[in-house]
Design a protein around this motif. Structure first.
Motif, mmCIF file in Angstrom:
data_model
loop_
_atom_site.group_PDB
_atom_site.id
_atom_site.type_symbol
_atom_site.label_atom_id
_atom_site.label_comp_id
_atom_site.label_asym_id
_atom_site.label_seq_id
_atom_site.Cartn_x
_atom_site.Cartn_y
_atom_site.Cartn_z
ATOM 1 N N VAL A 76 -34.900 41.713 22.662
ATOM 2 C CA VAL A 76 -36.272 42.341 22.572
ATOM 3 C C VAL A 76 -35.577 43.638 22.573
ATOM 4 N N GLU A 77 -36.050 44.481 21.281
ATOM 5 C CA GLU A 77 -35.336 45.865 21.175
ATOM 6 C C GLU A 77 -36.289 46.755 21.653
ATOM 7 N N PRO A 78 -35.571 47.812 22.527
ATOM 8 C CA PRO A 78 -36.455 48.690 23.082
ATOM 9 C C PRO A 78 -37.053 49.699 22.150
ATOM 10 N N ASP A 79 -37.863 50.675 22.850
ATOM 11 C CA ASP A 79 -38.356 51.783 22.060
ATOM 12 C C ASP A 79 -37.228 52.405 21.461
ATOM 13 N N PRO A 80 -37.208 52.613 19.868
ATOM 14 C CA PRO A 80 -36.073 53.381 19.431
ATOM 15 C C PRO A 80 -35.933 55.107 19.882
ATOM 16 N N SER A 81 -37.089 55.594 20.303
ATOM 17 C CA SER A 81 -37.473 56.766 20.611
ATOM 18 C C SER A 81 -36.599 57.316 21.888
ATOM 19 N N LEU A 82 -36.199 56.398 22.705
ATOM 20 C CA LEU A 82 -35.770 56.220 23.968
ATOM 21 C C LEU A 82 -34.145 56.267 23.950
ATOM 22 N N PRO A 83 -33.295 56.798 24.693
ATOM 23 C CA PRO A 83 -32.055 56.392 24.895
ATOM 24 C C PRO A 83 -31.680 55.017 25.290
ATOM 25 N N SER A 84 -30.620 54.304 25.046
ATOM 26 C CA SER A 84 -30.618 53.057 25.162
ATOM 27 C C SER A 84 -30.118 52.745 26.692
ATOM 28 N N LEU A 85 -30.683 51.784 27.478
ATOM 29 C CA LEU A 85 -30.506 51.756 28.726
ATOM 30 C C LEU A 85 -29.019 51.600 29.024
ATOM 31 N N ASP A 86 -28.285 50.908 28.551
ATOM 32 C CA ASP A 86 -26.681 51.156 28.475
ATOM 33 C C ASP A 86 -26.084 52.692 28.670
ATOM 34 N N SER A 87 -26.831 53.424 27.737
ATOM 35 C CA SER A 87 -26.353 54.691 27.740
ATOM 36 C C SER A 87 -26.645 55.672 29.031
ATOM 37 N N LEU A 88 -27.501 55.298 29.609
ATOM 38 C CA LEU A 88 -28.047 56.041 30.692
ATOM 39 C C LEU A 88 -26.883 56.211 31.651
ATOM 40 N N ASP A 89 -26.588 57.397 32.628
ATOM 41 C CA ASP A 89 -25.697 57.327 33.476
ATOM 42 C C ASP A 89 -26.328 57.167 34.853
ATOM 43 N N VAL A 90 -26.605 56.075 35.309
ATOM 44 C CA VAL A 90 -27.392 55.882 36.589
ATOM 45 C C VAL A 90 -26.756 55.807 37.863
ATOM 46 N N PRO A 91 -27.095 55.830 38.868
ATOM 47 C CA PRO A 91 -26.509 55.924 40.142
ATOM 48 C C PRO A 91 -26.248 54.189 40.347
ATOM 49 N N ASP A 92 -25.020 54.129 41.225
ATOM 50 C CA ASP A 92 -24.500 52.873 41.670
ATOM 51 C C ASP A 92 -25.228 52.424 42.727
ATOM 52 N N VAL A 93 -26.305 51.977 42.473
ATOM 53 C CA VAL A 93 -27.103 51.298 43.700
ATOM 54 C C VAL A 93 -27.675 49.947 43.481
ATOM 55 N N ASP A 94 -27.520 49.305 44.263
ATOM 56 C CA ASP A 94 -28.109 47.756 44.428
ATOM 57 C C ASP A 94 -29.630 47.756 44.337
ATOM 58 N N LEU A 95 -30.412 47.318 43.403
ATOM 59 C CA LEU A 95 -31.648 47.461 43.656
ATOM 60 C C LEU A 95 -32.340 46.460 44.830
ATOM 61 N N ASN A 96 -31.293 45.615 45.161
ATOM 62 C CA ASN A 96 -31.731 44.834 46.500
ATOM 63 C C ASN A 96 -31.566 45.493 47.720
ATOM 64 N N ASP A 97 -31.145 46.715 47.690
ATOM 65 C CA ASP A 97 -30.924 47.309 49.144
ATOM 66 C C ASP A 97 -32.243 48.423 49.253
ATOM 67 N N LEU A 98 -33.161 48.162 48.178
ATOM 68 C CA LEU A 98 -34.406 49.097 48.253
ATOM 69 C C LEU A 98 -35.724 48.741 48.888
ATOM 70 N N ASP A 99 -35.201 47.672 49.955
ATOM 71 C CA ASP A 99 -36.481 46.971 50.559
ATOM 72 C C ASP A 99 -36.898 47.482 51.783
ATOM 73 N N ASP A 100 -36.302 48.453 52.222
ATOM 74 C CA ASP A 100 -36.550 49.165 53.467
ATOM 75 C C ASP A 100 -37.538 50.331 53.400
#
Length: 372
Positions: free
Chosen positions: A334-358
């Motif tokens: 499923v292609e993302p909105d072409p006006s956005l930078p690709s998800l893979d190109s984003l320089d995101v923080p190294d955090v596991d979303l599983n650790d955001l439960d507190d």
């Protein structure tokens, strides 16, 4: 409830949402069409004669599914209507803020009529999962979503990706003056210029990510410094974006897609707005990519509930979110909105979303800083 669950409910209620109040993407919770909880009798059987154990196995179907949605009706109802039209399964929805829905599921415990929980962020899903209220999803469902965006225990999956950004007014902030980190927003240069929405689930998850990456002391200090820097408090991300576009404030911390929502409201291309998006570089915490996600609730979740999850992860469901909310799809192909930078190109923080439960500690910190 367990003591831990009780404390989590209390922390969520600190936001002033209670179990029926309104906040971001909120409506007062409403019951199913028949006014009953879920059609389950005292002996554990449903109206069609199946047991809750049968339902949990996903083998039963009564033609309805009860959804607790932390996303608003205007956004979600059209895709639910499309699901019902395709499958013949009626969706009975309770709409409220994600925090309120999470608290309600925990408060109701085994008596909850909820079969599916649709949340704004991974933290709320994790908080509910931590109390054993979510069921393990089938492997074929989990494999649709990259490991980064699903529960390590298999009890929730991401539906869409949502990047944290700084929205800024191009007339008030030049590109060369944009901050490289959210830490800079506590400096004198930004005093009174930055909008935040402390009651919003995405802001709370961002703070939780800061706690995970930098420690509680660092997160507490950032909140204290931010509170002292005259932040412009708003109830919702959409209000922040509108105020930035109008020039009422210079910048704000939001999710990326609210800019496109404003553009659609005004009937103009996003590039014609005075507001623009700044994606924080170098893996800064401000560049967190969170998810909206979904999980099956309790032993009452049946085959109809699983069908809803599957539909929202199908090409039709994912395309709906791409075209109507400009969020990132979770499913390959499923292609993302072409006006956005690709998800893979984003320089995101190294955090596991599983650790955001507190959420409990995060909300306490935000409150202690005076931001709530």
């Amino acid at each position: 409830m367990t003591i831990r669950a009780t404390r989590t409910v209390a922390a969520l209620a600190v936001l002033g949402l209670g179990l029926t109040a309104c906040g971001t993407d909120a409506e007062e919770p409403t019951s199913g069409a028949d006014g009953t909880a879920d059609g389950t009798t005292d002996d554990g059987t449903t109206d069609d004669g199946t047991t809750t154990e049968d339902a949990a196995a996903g083998d039963s179907s009564d033609g309805t599914v009860t959804l607790y949605s932390g996303r608003n009706e205007d956004l979600v109802q059209p895709v639910l209507d499309a699901f019902s039209e395709e499958t013949g399964i009626e969706v009975e929805v309770r709409y409220a803020d994600t925090a309120a829905m999470a608290a309600q599921i925990l408060e109701e415990g085994d008596n909850s009529p909820a079969e599916v929980f649709l949340a704004q962020d991974a933290g709320a899903l994790g908080a509910v999962a931590k109390e054993g209220r979510l069921l393990e999803l089938p492997e074929e469902t989990l494999e649709l979503v990259p490991e980064t965006y699903r529960s390590q225990d298999g009890d929730w999956v991401g539906l869409t990706g949502r990047a944290r950004v700084l929205v800024y007014n191009e007339d008030a902030v030049s590109e060369e003056d944009l901050p490289t980190s959210v830490q800079e927003l506590t400096e004198d240069e930004w005093a009174g210029r930055v909008g935040i929405a402390p009651t919003n689930a995405s802001f709370q998850s961002f703070v939780t990510a800061m706690r995970v990456l930098e420690g509680d002391d660092a997160a507490r200090q950032w909140l204290t410094d931010m509170a002292a820097n005259d932040p412009q408090i708003r109830e919702k991300n959409g209000i922040i974006v509108a105020d930035v576009d109008s020039g009422a404030i210079d910048a704000g911390l939001v999710n990326h897609y609210y800019l496109y929502e404003l553009a659609e409201e005004q009937g103009v291309p996003a590039e014609d707005l005075s507001a623009a998006l700044h994606f924080f570089p170098d893996g800064d915490t401000g560049a967190l990519v969170n998810i909206s996600g979904i999980g099956l609730v309790g032993e009452q979740a049946d085959g109809d509930a699983q069908a809803l999850v599957d539909y929202l992860l199908s090409e039709a469901g994912q395309t709906y979110f791409v075209e109507n909310t400009h969020e990132y799809p979770m499913v390959e192909g499923v292609e993302p909105d072409p006006s956005l930078p690709s998800l893979d190109s984003l320089d995101v923080p190294d955090v596991d979303l599983n650790d955001l439960d507190d959420l409990q500690t995060t909300i306490e910190m935000i409150t202690e800083a005076g931001l709530l």
